[in-house]
Design a protein around this motif. Structure first.
Motif, PDB file in Angstrom:
ATOM      1  N   LEU A 135       0.810  -1.223   0.000  1.00 48.86           N
ATOM      2  CA  LEU A 135       0.000   0.000   0.000  1.00 48.86           C
ATOM      3  C   LEU A 135       0.842   1.271   0.000  1.00 48.86           C
ATOM      4  N   VAL A 136       1.837   1.375   0.892  1.00 54.15           N
ATOM      5  CA  VAL A 136       2.591   2.626   1.032  1.00 54.15           C
ATOM      6  C   VAL A 136       3.562   2.844  -0.116  1.00 54.15           C
ATOM      7  N   PHE A 137       3.813   1.810  -0.935  1.00 57.21           N
ATOM      8  CA  PHE A 137       4.760   1.946  -2.038  1.00 57.21           C
ATOM      9  C   PHE A 137       4.074   2.021  -3.399  1.00 57.21           C
ATOM     10  N   ARG A 138       2.748   2.155  -3.391  1.00 57.23           N
ATOM     11  CA  ARG A 138       2.051   2.375  -4.654  1.00 57.23           C
ATOM     12  C   ARG A 138       2.240   3.829  -5.082  1.00 57.23           C
ATOM     13  N   ASN A 184      11.653   2.715  -4.371  1.00 50.71           N
ATOM     14  CA  ASN A 184      12.457   2.364  -5.542  1.00 50.71           C
ATOM     15  C   ASN A 184      12.548   0.850  -5.714  1.00 50.71           C
ATOM     16  N   TYR A 185      12.700   0.148  -4.603  1.00 49.87           N
ATOM     17  CA  TYR A 185      12.829  -1.308  -4.674  1.00 49.87           C
ATOM     18  C   TYR A 185      11.506  -1.962  -5.059  1.00 49.87           C
ATOM     19  N   ALA A 186      10.411  -1.517  -4.476  1.00 48.40           N
ATOM     20  CA  ALA A 186       9.104  -2.114  -4.760  1.00 48.40           C
ATOM     21  C   ALA A 186       8.689  -1.903  -6.212  1.00 48.40           C
ATOM     22  N   ASN A 195      20.151   7.048  -4.668  1.00 54.00           N
ATOM     23  CA  ASN A 195      19.237   6.094  -4.049  1.00 54.00           C
ATOM     24  C   ASN A 195      18.675   5.128  -5.089  1.00 54.00           C
ATOM     25  N   VAL A 196      18.216   5.661  -6.205  1.00 52.10           N
ATOM     26  CA  VAL A 196      17.677   4.806  -7.263  1.00 52.10           C
ATOM     27  C   VAL A 196      18.771   3.921  -7.845  1.00 52.10           C
ATOM     28  N   TYR A 197      19.913   4.511  -8.156  1.00 49.22           N
ATOM     29  CA  TYR A 197      20.987   3.787  -8.843  1.00 49.22           C
ATOM     30  C   TYR A 197      21.549   2.663  -7.983  1.00 49.22           C
ATOM     31  N   ALA A 198      21.639   2.888  -6.676  1.00 46.08           N
ATOM     32  CA  ALA A 198      22.194   1.868  -5.782  1.00 46.08           C
ATOM     33  C   ALA A 198      21.181   0.772  -5.476  1.00 46.08           C
ATOM     34  N   ARG A 232      10.574   0.024 -17.650  1.00 47.84           N
ATOM     35  CA  ARG A 232      11.512   0.923 -16.976  1.00 47.84           C
ATOM     36  C   ARG A 232      11.407   0.836 -15.465  1.00 47.84           C
ATOM     37  N   GLY A 233      10.243   0.500 -14.927  1.00 46.86           N
ATOM     38  CA  GLY A 233      10.056   0.609 -13.497  1.00 46.86           C
ATOM     39  C   GLY A 233       9.735   2.041 -13.139  1.00 46.86           C
ATOM     40  N   LEU A 234       9.753   2.342 -11.853  1.00 49.60           N
ATOM     41  CA  LEU A 234       9.392   3.696 -11.427  1.00 49.60           C
ATOM     42  C   LEU A 234      10.255   4.139 -10.255  1.00 49.60           C
TER      43      LEU A 234
END
Length: 314
Positions: free
Chosen positions: A76-79, A119-121, A189-192, A312-314
Protein backbone atom coordinates in the motif's frame (compact mmCIF):
# COMPACT_ATOMS: atom_id res chain seq x y z
CA UNK A 1 3.83 -8.81 -22.32
CA UNK A 2 1.96 -7.71 -19.21
CA UNK A 3 -1.40 -5.89 -19.77
CA UNK A 4 -0.06 -2.82 -17.95
CA UNK A 5 2.90 -2.62 -20.33
CA UNK A 6 0.66 -3.13 -23.36
CA UNK A 7 -1.43 -0.18 -22.16
CA UNK A 8 1.67 2.01 -21.80
CA UNK A 9 2.81 0.94 -25.26
CA UNK A 10 -0.40 2.10 -26.90
CA UNK A 11 -1.14 5.16 -24.73
CA UNK A 12 2.10 6.43 -23.19
CA UNK A 13 4.65 7.15 -25.89
CA UNK A 14 4.43 10.96 -25.70
CA UNK A 15 5.20 13.10 -22.65
CA UNK A 16 1.80 14.80 -22.73
CA UNK A 17 -0.12 11.52 -22.89
CA UNK A 18 1.93 10.08 -20.04
CA UNK A 19 1.36 13.21 -17.95
CA UNK A 20 -2.42 12.95 -18.39
CA UNK A 21 -2.32 9.29 -17.36
CA UNK A 22 -0.17 9.94 -14.28
CA UNK A 23 -2.44 12.75 -13.09
CA UNK A 24 -5.24 10.16 -12.95
CA UNK A 25 -3.09 7.38 -11.50
CA UNK A 26 -1.82 9.50 -8.59
CA UNK A 27 -5.31 10.01 -7.17
CA UNK A 28 -5.02 8.80 -3.53
CA UNK A 29 -8.63 7.57 -3.58
CA UNK A 30 -7.46 4.44 -5.40
CA UNK A 31 -5.59 3.46 -2.22
CA UNK A 32 -8.98 2.63 -0.67
CA UNK A 33 -9.55 -0.24 -3.10
CA UNK A 34 -9.15 -3.78 -1.78
CA UNK A 35 -6.69 -6.29 -3.22
CA UNK A 36 -9.62 -8.30 -4.59
CA UNK A 37 -10.94 -5.29 -6.52
CA UNK A 38 -7.47 -4.55 -7.84
CA UNK A 39 -7.00 -8.11 -9.10
CA UNK A 40 -10.44 -7.99 -10.71
CA UNK A 41 -9.51 -4.74 -12.45
CA UNK A 42 -6.26 -6.32 -13.68
CA UNK A 43 -8.19 -9.27 -15.10
CA UNK A 44 -10.53 -6.88 -16.91
CA UNK A 45 -7.61 -4.94 -18.34
CA UNK A 46 -6.02 -8.17 -19.54
CA UNK A 47 -9.24 -9.29 -21.23
CA UNK A 48 -9.65 -5.97 -23.01
CA UNK A 49 -13.16 -5.40 -21.66
CA UNK A 50 -12.22 -1.99 -20.25
CA UNK A 51 -11.67 -0.67 -23.76
CA UNK A 52 -15.48 -0.33 -24.08
CA UNK A 53 -16.01 1.28 -20.67
CA UNK A 54 -16.17 5.04 -20.29
CA UNK A 55 -14.73 5.48 -16.84
CA UNK A 56 -11.57 3.39 -17.16
CA UNK A 57 -11.58 2.79 -13.40
CA UNK A 58 -10.18 -0.72 -13.89
CA UNK A 59 -7.28 0.69 -15.90
CA UNK A 60 -6.41 3.17 -13.17
CA UNK A 61 -6.51 0.50 -10.46
CA UNK A 62 -4.35 -1.93 -12.41
CA UNK A 63 -1.77 0.63 -13.55
CA UNK A 64 -1.45 2.27 -10.13
CA UNK A 65 -1.52 -0.82 -7.91
CA UNK A 66 -0.13 -3.85 -9.77
CA UNK A 67 3.53 -4.55 -10.54
CA UNK A 68 3.99 -4.97 -14.28
CA UNK A 69 6.57 -7.78 -13.94
CA UNK A 70 5.25 -9.99 -11.16
CA UNK A 71 1.55 -9.21 -11.49
CA UNK A 72 1.38 -8.86 -7.70
CA UNK A 73 -0.42 -6.06 -5.90
CA UNK A 74 2.11 -3.51 -4.64
CA UNK A 75 2.39 -2.81 -0.89
CA UNK A 76 0.00 0.00 0.00
CA UNK A 77 2.59 2.63 1.03
CA UNK A 78 4.76 1.95 -2.04
CA UNK A 79 2.05 2.37 -4.65
CA UNK A 80 2.44 5.50 -6.84
CA UNK A 81 -0.70 7.17 -5.39
CA UNK A 82 0.85 6.92 -1.91
CA UNK A 83 4.12 8.54 -2.94
CA UNK A 84 2.88 12.11 -2.59
CA UNK A 85 1.08 11.90 0.80
CA UNK A 86 3.88 9.82 2.37
CA UNK A 87 7.00 11.52 0.99
CA UNK A 88 5.81 15.14 1.14
CA UNK A 89 5.97 15.57 4.96
CA UNK A 90 9.31 13.74 4.95
CA UNK A 91 10.72 16.16 2.38
CA UNK A 92 9.43 19.19 4.29
CA UNK A 93 10.89 17.81 7.53
CA UNK A 94 14.28 17.15 5.91
CA UNK A 95 14.46 20.77 4.68
CA UNK A 96 13.82 22.27 8.13
CA UNK A 97 16.70 24.30 9.68
CA UNK A 98 17.30 21.92 12.60
CA UNK A 99 19.06 23.15 15.71
CA UNK A 100 20.93 19.88 16.37
CA UNK A 101 22.21 16.89 14.41
CA UNK A 102 19.73 14.36 15.83
CA UNK A 103 16.52 15.65 14.18
CA UNK A 104 18.35 16.23 10.89
CA UNK A 105 19.57 12.62 10.85
CA UNK A 106 16.13 11.29 11.82
CA UNK A 107 14.28 13.12 9.04
CA UNK A 108 16.91 12.12 6.48
CA UNK A 109 16.71 8.51 7.63
CA UNK A 110 12.92 8.46 7.24
CA UNK A 111 13.09 10.08 3.79
CA UNK A 112 15.90 7.89 2.46
CA UNK A 113 14.33 4.72 3.89
CA UNK A 114 10.99 5.42 2.23
CA UNK A 115 12.69 6.35 -1.04
CA UNK A 116 14.69 3.11 -1.00
CA UNK A 117 11.57 1.07 -0.27
CA UNK A 118 9.61 2.79 -3.05
CA UNK A 119 12.46 2.36 -5.54
CA UNK A 120 12.83 -1.31 -4.67
CA UNK A 121 9.10 -2.11 -4.76
CA UNK A 122 8.70 -0.44 -8.18
CA UNK A 123 11.88 -1.79 -9.78
CA UNK A 124 12.07 -4.05 -12.81
CA UNK A 125 11.92 -7.52 -11.25
CA UNK A 126 11.70 -9.57 -14.45
CA UNK A 127 14.76 -11.67 -13.51
CA UNK A 128 13.68 -12.24 -9.90
CA UNK A 129 10.35 -14.02 -10.30
CA UNK A 130 9.93 -16.79 -7.74
CA UNK A 131 12.93 -15.60 -5.74
CA UNK A 132 12.86 -13.98 -2.33
CA UNK A 133 14.84 -10.87 -1.51
CA UNK A 134 18.41 -12.00 -0.84
CA UNK A 135 20.53 -11.01 2.14
CA UNK A 136 22.90 -9.25 -0.26
CA UNK A 137 20.08 -7.04 -1.55
CA UNK A 138 18.96 -6.22 2.00
CA UNK A 139 22.51 -5.28 3.01
CA UNK A 140 22.88 -3.17 -0.13
CA UNK A 141 19.66 -1.28 0.70
CA UNK A 142 20.77 -0.78 4.32
CA UNK A 143 24.11 0.58 3.13
CA UNK A 144 22.39 2.89 0.65
CA UNK A 145 20.06 4.29 3.31
CA UNK A 146 22.91 4.72 5.82
CA UNK A 147 25.15 6.58 3.37
CA UNK A 148 22.35 8.77 2.02
CA UNK A 149 21.20 9.61 5.56
CA UNK A 150 24.66 10.75 6.64
CA UNK A 151 25.23 12.67 3.40
CA UNK A 152 21.83 14.37 3.62
CA UNK A 153 22.53 15.51 7.19
CA UNK A 154 25.99 16.89 6.33
CA UNK A 155 24.95 20.57 6.38
CA UNK A 156 23.71 20.30 9.98
CA UNK A 157 26.66 18.08 10.94
CA UNK A 158 29.08 20.75 9.68
CA UNK A 159 27.28 23.51 11.57
CA UNK A 160 27.05 21.60 14.85
CA UNK A 161 30.34 19.71 14.93
CA UNK A 162 32.48 22.56 13.59
CA UNK A 163 30.72 25.16 15.72
CA UNK A 164 30.00 27.43 12.75
CA UNK A 165 28.48 30.73 13.88
CA UNK A 166 28.98 32.80 10.75
CA UNK A 167 25.57 33.73 9.32
CA UNK A 168 26.68 33.68 5.65
CA UNK A 169 28.26 30.22 6.03
CA UNK A 170 25.22 28.89 7.87
CA UNK A 171 23.00 30.33 5.16
CA UNK A 172 25.12 28.59 2.51
CA UNK A 173 25.02 25.23 4.32
CA UNK A 174 21.28 25.38 4.99
CA UNK A 175 20.08 27.04 1.80
CA UNK A 176 22.55 26.46 -1.05
CA UNK A 177 24.23 23.12 -0.31
CA UNK A 178 20.97 21.13 0.05
CA UNK A 179 19.99 22.01 -3.53
CA UNK A 180 22.52 19.86 -5.44
CA UNK A 181 22.71 17.45 -2.51
CA UNK A 182 18.99 16.58 -2.72
CA UNK A 183 19.19 15.83 -6.44
CA UNK A 184 22.41 13.82 -6.08
CA UNK A 185 21.07 11.69 -3.22
CA UNK A 186 17.81 10.98 -5.07
CA UNK A 187 19.85 9.84 -8.08
CA UNK A 188 22.14 7.73 -5.88
CA UNK A 189 19.24 6.09 -4.05
CA UNK A 190 17.68 4.81 -7.26
CA UNK A 191 20.99 3.79 -8.84
CA UNK A 192 22.19 1.87 -5.78
CA UNK A 193 18.92 0.17 -4.82
CA UNK A 194 18.28 -1.03 -8.38
CA UNK A 195 21.86 -2.07 -9.17
CA UNK A 196 20.75 -5.68 -9.76
CA UNK A 197 19.09 -4.60 -13.00
CA UNK A 198 22.24 -3.45 -14.77
CA UNK A 199 24.37 -6.19 -13.23
CA UNK A 200 22.22 -9.17 -14.32
CA UNK A 201 20.07 -7.53 -17.00
CA UNK A 202 16.31 -7.17 -17.47
CA UNK A 203 13.76 -8.79 -19.78
CA UNK A 204 13.37 -7.18 -23.21
CA UNK A 205 10.56 -7.69 -25.71
CA UNK A 206 10.19 -7.51 -29.47
CA UNK A 207 7.58 -5.35 -31.21
CA UNK A 208 4.97 -8.10 -30.79
CA UNK A 209 5.43 -8.20 -27.01
CA UNK A 210 7.32 -11.49 -26.96
CA UNK A 211 10.22 -11.82 -24.47
CA UNK A 212 13.51 -12.33 -26.31
CA UNK A 213 16.10 -12.40 -23.50
CA UNK A 214 17.93 -10.40 -20.85
CA UNK A 215 19.79 -7.18 -21.56
CA UNK A 216 22.25 -5.43 -19.25
CA UNK A 217 22.23 -2.42 -21.59
CA UNK A 218 18.45 -2.09 -21.19
CA UNK A 219 18.84 -2.47 -17.42
CA UNK A 220 21.40 0.33 -17.33
CA UNK A 221 19.15 2.56 -19.44
CA UNK A 222 16.08 1.83 -17.29
CA UNK A 223 17.88 2.61 -14.02
CA UNK A 224 19.58 5.72 -15.45
CA UNK A 225 16.28 7.15 -16.74
CA UNK A 226 14.53 6.55 -13.43
CA UNK A 227 17.44 8.00 -11.44
CA UNK A 228 17.44 11.15 -13.60
CA UNK A 229 13.68 11.57 -13.20
CA UNK A 230 13.96 11.25 -9.41
CA UNK A 231 16.87 13.73 -9.34
CA UNK A 232 14.73 16.18 -11.33
CA UNK A 233 11.88 15.74 -8.82
CA UNK A 234 13.88 16.33 -5.65
CA UNK A 235 16.19 18.89 -7.25
CA UNK A 236 13.31 21.08 -8.40
CA UNK A 237 11.57 20.63 -5.05
CA UNK A 238 14.68 21.97 -3.32
CA UNK A 239 15.54 24.77 -5.77
CA UNK A 240 12.22 26.47 -6.53
CA UNK A 241 11.08 27.21 -2.93
CA UNK A 242 14.49 28.68 -2.09
CA UNK A 243 14.39 30.90 -5.16
CA UNK A 244 10.88 32.09 -4.27
CA UNK A 245 11.97 32.94 -0.72
CA UNK A 246 14.99 34.87 -2.02
CA UNK A 247 12.76 36.83 -4.41
CA UNK A 248 10.12 37.65 -1.80
CA UNK A 249 12.60 38.49 0.95
CA UNK A 250 13.25 41.78 -0.81
CA UNK A 251 9.56 42.68 -0.57
CA UNK A 252 8.39 45.02 2.17
CA UNK A 253 5.79 42.54 3.40
CA UNK A 254 8.30 39.82 4.28
CA UNK A 255 10.71 42.41 5.68
CA UNK A 256 7.99 43.54 8.09
CA UNK A 257 6.69 40.02 8.82
CA UNK A 258 9.78 37.82 8.81
CA UNK A 259 7.82 34.96 10.35
CA UNK A 260 6.07 34.49 7.01
CA UNK A 261 9.30 33.16 5.44
CA UNK A 262 9.05 29.68 6.96
CA UNK A 263 5.36 29.08 6.05
CA UNK A 264 6.08 30.40 2.55
CA UNK A 265 8.96 27.96 2.15
CA UNK A 266 6.88 25.01 3.36
CA UNK A 267 3.84 25.85 1.23
CA UNK A 268 5.96 26.37 -1.88
CA UNK A 269 7.77 23.06 -1.23
CA UNK A 270 4.44 21.22 -1.06
CA UNK A 271 3.14 23.00 -4.16
CA UNK A 272 6.26 22.41 -6.28
CA UNK A 273 6.57 18.77 -5.24
CA UNK A 274 2.90 18.19 -5.98
CA UNK A 275 3.42 19.54 -9.50
CA UNK A 276 6.73 17.78 -10.08
CA UNK A 277 5.70 14.23 -9.11
CA UNK A 278 3.52 13.58 -12.21
CA UNK A 279 6.00 15.52 -14.36
CA UNK A 280 8.99 13.48 -13.16
CA UNK A 281 7.09 10.19 -13.54
CA UNK A 282 6.27 11.22 -17.12
CA UNK A 283 9.76 12.25 -18.26
CA UNK A 284 10.51 8.79 -19.65
CA UNK A 285 8.13 6.09 -20.96
CA UNK A 286 7.15 3.26 -18.64
CA UNK A 287 7.68 0.94 -21.60
CA UNK A 288 11.06 2.16 -22.78
CA UNK A 289 12.86 1.36 -26.03
CA UNK A 290 16.48 0.58 -26.78
CA UNK A 291 17.93 0.68 -30.28
CA UNK A 292 19.30 -2.42 -31.94
CA UNK A 293 22.85 -1.01 -32.08
CA UNK A 294 22.86 -0.51 -28.30
CA UNK A 295 21.77 -4.03 -27.38
CA UNK A 296 23.87 -7.16 -26.88
CA UNK A 297 24.92 -9.12 -30.00
CA UNK A 298 22.68 -12.07 -29.23
CA UNK A 299 19.61 -9.79 -29.10
CA UNK A 300 20.15 -7.76 -32.26
CA UNK A 301 18.39 -10.31 -34.48
CA UNK A 302 15.21 -10.01 -32.40
CA UNK A 303 14.94 -6.24 -32.99
CA UNK A 304 12.96 -6.58 -36.21
CA UNK A 305 11.86 -2.93 -36.28
CA UNK A 306 15.23 -1.63 -35.07
CA UNK A 307 14.45 -1.55 -31.38
CA UNK A 308 13.48 -3.62 -28.35
CA UNK A 309 11.17 -2.77 -25.45
CA UNK A 310 11.69 -2.96 -21.70
CA UNK A 311 9.84 -2.15 -18.50
CA UNK A 312 11.51 0.92 -16.98
CA UNK A 313 10.06 0.61 -13.50
CA UNK A 314 9.39 3.70 -11.43
Amino acid sequence: MDPNLLYWKSHGQSFYSRLKIWVDLLDPISLLSSDANIQKARALLGSGETQNEKDGHAQILSLSSVHADSGAVLPLVFRPPAFMPVSMPLVVGSFLPHATVGPAVLWQFLLQSYSAGFNYANRNSSTEQGRKTSLEQLLSMAGTVSFATCAGALPQIFISRLGIRSAPIQNFLRTILPLPLSAALAFFNVYAVRSEEYVTGIQVFDSNGNPVGLSKAAGEKAVMETALSRAALFGATAVVPNLLVLLFQSSRLLQRYSRLVTPLRHMSTVFVMGLMIPVSFSLFPQLGTIKRKNTEKELKAAAHDGQLYYHRGL
